[in-house]
Design an enzyme around this catalytic site. Structure first.
Site, PDB file in Angstrom:
ATOM      1  N   LYS A 257      37.610  31.197  88.390  1.00  0.00           N
ATOM      2  CA  LYS A 257      36.316  30.751  88.944  1.00  0.00           C
ATOM      3  C   LYS A 257      35.672  29.781  87.960  1.00  0.00           C
ATOM      4  CE  LYS A 257      35.447  35.025  91.477  1.00  0.00           C
ATOM      5  NZ  LYS A 257      34.639  36.226  91.484  1.00  0.00           N
ATOM      6  N   HIS A 258      36.449  28.850  87.496  1.00  0.00           N
ATOM      7  CA  HIS A 258      35.931  27.800  86.625  1.00  0.00           C
ATOM      8  C   HIS A 258      36.913  26.629  86.634  1.00  0.00           C
ATOM      9  CE1 HIS A 258      38.479  30.157  83.680  1.00  0.00           C
ATOM     10  NE2 HIS A 258      38.944  28.945  83.529  1.00  0.00           N
ATOM     11  N   ALA A 259      36.474  25.534  86.032  1.00  0.00           N
ATOM     12  CA  ALA A 259      37.355  24.388  85.756  1.00  0.00           C
ATOM     13  C   ALA A 259      37.104  23.996  84.303  1.00  0.00           C
ATOM     14  CB  ALA A 259      37.027  23.228  86.690  1.00  0.00           C
TER      15      ALA A 259
END
Ligand code: T46
Length: 135
Positions: A48-50
């Protein structure tokens, strides 16, 4: 650069076992850090990130790992790693949601040391940044 599943070299045979390998010349970056993830309950979504800068190579050393990805061009990918002779290359600006089987061990080779400031942990912020980047 886009997310890409890579088949690694495997040396060996069924009676003796196998060695898979990654050499510097196979990688688009120098490895600055490695980490591994294990004993993840089945119902947990990790990621749930980049990343703004980080490039990564990820391998499922055991078990199965599923990736729901969105790259900087809003292209979506569903990629599974099910065998230690497979790897996933992730360039910067790829939003990821990751599920692992309980027996999975994920190892990551990364192009940079850990820096929380280069994470994008908010999906709306990710969308705004890639819009700007693509202008
Ligand atoms: C990724 C996926 C596959 C550190 O202190 N140093 C580190 O090198 C890492 C990777 C994490 N941490 C700390 C930061 C958090 O307090 O460990 C905690 C859990 O990290 P995070 O919530 O980012 O874990 P995942 O599984 O969601 O993501 C990790 C990596 O951060 C990320 O780069 O691609 O594994």
């Amino acid at each position: 650069m886009v997310p890409e599943k890579i088949k690694l070299n495997s040396i060996g045979e069924v009676n003796t076992g196998y060695i898979s390998l990654l050499e510097g010349t196979d990688l688009p970056f120098d490895i600055k850090r490695s980490y591994w993830i294990y004993s993840t309950p089945d119902d947990i979504i990790r990621g749930k990130h980049a990343h703004k800068e980080l490039q990564q190579i990820i391998i499922a050393v055991s078990g199965e790992i599923n990736f729901k990805l969105e790259d900087r061009f809003n292209k979506q990918y569903n990629i599974s790693l099910k065998h230690p002779s497979e790897a996933l290359f992730l360039p910067p600006f790829v939003w990821r949601e990751i599920t692992l089987s309980k027996d999975a061990v994920l190892i990551c080779f990364a192009s940079k040391e850990y820096n929380e400031l280069e994470y994008i942990r908010n999906y709306d912020e990710f969308q705004n940044l890639i819009k700007k980047y693509n202008k």
